[in-house]
Write a protein that holds these residues in place. Structure first.
Motif, PDB file in Angstrom:
ATOM      1  N   SER A  96       0.641  -0.935   0.671  1.00 32.16           N
ATOM      2  CA  SER A  96      -0.276  -0.081  -0.128  1.00 32.16           C
ATOM      3  C   SER A  96       0.710   0.405  -0.114  1.00 32.16           C
ATOM      4  O   SER A  96       2.075   0.897   0.340  1.00 32.16           O
ATOM      5  CB  SER A  96      -0.931   0.281   1.172  1.00 32.16           C
ATOM      6  OG  SER A  96      -1.551  -1.090   1.193  1.00 32.16           O
ATOM      7  N   THR A 130      -3.435   0.517  -3.323  1.00 33.56           N
ATOM      8  CA  THR A 130      -3.197  -0.404  -3.641  1.00 33.56           C
ATOM      9  C   THR A 130      -2.452  -2.021  -4.248  1.00 33.56           C
ATOM     10  O   THR A 130      -3.317  -1.775  -5.026  1.00 33.56           O
ATOM     11  CB  THR A 130      -4.736  -1.403  -2.597  1.00 33.56           C
ATOM     12  OG1 THR A 130      -5.088  -0.701  -1.752  1.00 33.56           O
ATOM     13  CG2 THR A 130      -4.890  -2.473  -1.960  1.00 33.56           C
ATOM     14  N   TYR A 157      -2.613  -2.687  -9.255  1.00 32.79           N
ATOM     15  CA  TYR A 157      -3.158  -2.266  -9.346  1.00 32.79           C
ATOM     16  C   TYR A 157      -4.209  -1.588  -8.619  1.00 32.79           C
ATOM     17  O   TYR A 157      -5.094  -1.051  -9.734  1.00 32.79           O
ATOM     18  CB  TYR A 157      -2.439  -0.489  -8.535  1.00 32.79           C
ATOM     19  CG  TYR A 157      -0.560  -0.830  -8.888  1.00 32.79           C
ATOM     20  CD1 TYR A 157       0.247  -1.360  -7.902  1.00 32.79           C
ATOM     21  CD2 TYR A 157      -0.304  -1.079  -9.933  1.00 32.79           C
ATOM     22  CE1 TYR A 157       1.406  -1.499  -8.035  1.00 32.79           C
ATOM     23  CE2 TYR A 157       0.998  -1.636  -9.903  1.00 32.79           C
ATOM     24  CZ  TYR A 157       2.206  -1.909  -9.431  1.00 32.79           C
ATOM     25  OH  TYR A 157       4.061  -1.815  -8.802  1.00 32.79           O
TER      26      TYR A 157
END
Lengths: 399, 168
Positions: free
Chosen positions: A286, A299, A318
């Protein structure tokens, strides 16, 4: 069809550095207003000789003052440091972007020797007589003002680039005299490995108790290349006439000899987002990406390696959430062809908003192919297959 | 600062990154791009009050594209890139993405209006009619300029435009 052209343009446009033009625009607008006023005055003289209708040439209503937000007569002084370090004496406001001062020889390159430089809008050609102009010095980021030498008066710290074919970034400390004159205290980034890392000018220079903290990236990336990097904060203090490192890591870890062992969840990677392109440091998958005015919570959803050796590529999905909660996904591919450099970044056009894709749900690497499950903008889901072209950096969609 | 000034500040800061990206594609140079966006925003600033109820972004974009073509005519658009695509950065460092080098080189070969058409159509994703509106030309001219530009791009960057149906 033209997806490659679109992706190529997006990638190329991502090289543009984001700068705050507000002050320059207001100054330019004021100059334009003054010029109009001069023209208007000249026309008024003609009008006095018997010609009418001058005011319509000046502007609606004859109002020639800048319409809004007129710049102040003096330019803003640099922002105070976030540091608690007090400034012992007030210093006059100085616009370093439009000032003359000596810039020492860049330690990383011979492209930018020492010399008195007159900056205009933060930029100056190293050799004004050279044609074409190929090397310039450019001030970047937001300057910080703080006391770093322990003597009366504060210093200004600014990121400065020597931009030749390869750009070198440094942090320059400038002393400010009571009359506003600038003189160099020295370059701040003094580490044994300083030739291999790059200053991240998007991050503020912070001063705490006279110690200068600078965010740096490794390795040097010429001309905005996109690599998997590490990001560190290093601390420097001015002592015995120069800066030296007093805190933070002193070197970057070597990348793993096997690219497939790269820890993608704890890497600093370059990423294209809907609003820009920039670095994001991932910690346990993250991170927060700030690309100019845009900020994303990033993330890492999934990561797989395909190929082997220098043909290894990391395929990473992502998920990005912007400031207003809009969720988008993108797949990035990182190549490892220039071992031991861990990765060049490719945007393969698999992302929300691209090619009818609303969301990218997941992917699976099957041999040299990647099967991506996407949610379509028109509804429904679809599995699309992509593969890298042989001996090329490009990917193609098979189905 | 009054609310109008604050609105303009907010507008500049919100839109500058996107404008710079387009300007970078138009000029091929960071500093020229900054100058181009700056000049366009100066004109927007001068017109801000009368733009308040309209679309300042459309105005700025239109000014920017016209300014760029004007710059080129006055010889300001001095491309700094080399004629030859560099194959390698200096020893020990890394070259940039091959695709970007090729595309940059190919764009540099285009006259400004064709380059503008390409940027508007394939970067800003404008329709042909919207592109015609920005550049102040007919849709037919947009079509012909796009076609010619793509032919030129394919010549210099065939790997980026090799798929059938590209010219439609």
């Amino acid at each position: 069809m033209t997806q490659d052209l679109r992706a190529g343009l997006a990638e190329l446009a991502g090289e543009a550095r984001s700068v705050d033009l507000r002050d320059r625009v207001l100054r330019g607008s004021r100059r334009l207003a003054l010029r109009q006023r001069v023209i208007g005055a000249g026309m008024a003289s003609v009008a006095l000789a018997g010609v009418v209708g001058v005011l319509v040439l000046i502007g609606p209503g004859g109002d020639v003052k800048p319409p809004i937000g007129s710049p102040t007569p003096t330019v803003a002084s640099p922002s105070p440091s976030a540091s608690p370090t007090p400034s012992p004496e007030p210093v006059p406001p100085v616009d370093i972007r439009n000032a003359s001062f000596v810039v020492p020889a860049f330690p990383e390159t011979t492209d930018c020797p020492a010399g008195l430089r007159k900056f205009v809008d933060g930029r100056v050609d190293v050799d004004p007589n050279a044609s074409p102009q190929e090397t310039s010095l450019m001030l970047d980021g937001k300057p910080t003002m703080a006391d770093v030498d322990g003597k009366p008066g504060a210093e200004i710290l600014t990121v400065i680039w020597c931009r030749g074919y390869v750009a070198h970034g440094q942090v320059l400390a400038l002393e400010v005299s009571p009359t506003g004159e600038l003189s160099p205290l020295g370059f701040v980034l003094r580490s044994p490995d300083h030739q291999s890392f790059e200053v991240d000018s998007d991050k503020p220079i912070v001063v705490r108790d006279g110690v200068v903290e600078v965010t740096v990236l490794s390795p040097i990336v010429p001309d905005g290349g996109h690599y998997i990097l590490d990001m560190q904060v290093r601390a420097y203090r001015f002592q015995n006439g120069s800066f030296s490192q007093v805190g933070g890591p002193t070197k970057f870890a070597n990348p793993p000899s096997d690219p497939a062992k790269t820890d993608m969840a704890n890497a600093t990677v370059k990423l294209i987002a809907p609003g820009g392109l920039g670095f994001v440091k991932l910690v346990n998958g993250s991170g927060i990406a700030r690309f100019g005015e845009n900020s994303y919570s990033v993330t890492m959803v999934r990561s797989e390696f395909i190929g082997s050796g220098e043909q290894t590529e990391a395929v990473v999905l992502y998920r990005l959430v912007d400031q207003v909660g809009t969720v988008s996904e993108t797949i990035a591919v990182y190549t490892f062809r220039m071992s031991p450099v861990p990765g060049d970044y490719l945007f393969i056009g698999v992302a929300s908003g691209q090619d009818g894709i609303a969301h990218v749900q997941t992917f699976d690497a099957v041999g040299s192919q990647v099967k991506v499950t996407v949610e379509l903008a028109g509804g429904g889901t679809e599995v699309r297959t992509y593969r890298k072209k042989v001996n090329e950096l490009r990917w193609e969609r098979l189905s | 600062m009054d609310s109008t000034a604050a609105d303009f500040d907010a507008y500049v800061r919100a839109r500058t990154p996107a404008l710079l990206r387009s300007a970078y594609l138009l000029t091929g140079d960071q500093h020229l791009a900054e100058d181009l966006v700056q000049d366009a925003l100066i004109r927007t600033h001068r017109a801000w009050r009368r733009l308040a109820d309209s679309n300042p972004d459309a105005y700025t974009r239109k000014v920017m594209y016209h300014l760029n073509i004007g710059w080129w005519r006055r010889g300001r658009s001095a491309e700094r890139s080399t004629e030859q695509v560099p194959e390698r950065a200096e020893a020990g460092r890394y070259d940039v993405s091959d695709n970007r080098l090729v595309l940059r080189h190919a764009l540099n070969q285009l006259p400004p209006k064709r380059r503008a058409v390409i940027v508007l159509r394939y970067f800003e994703d404008l329709t042909e009619s919207a592109t015609a509106e920005v550049l102040g030309i007919s849709i037919g001219t947009v079509k012909s300029q796009t076609s010619k530009a793509l032919v030129q791009l394919r010549k210099f960057a065939p790997q980026l435009l090799e798929v059938e149906g590209m010219l439609r």
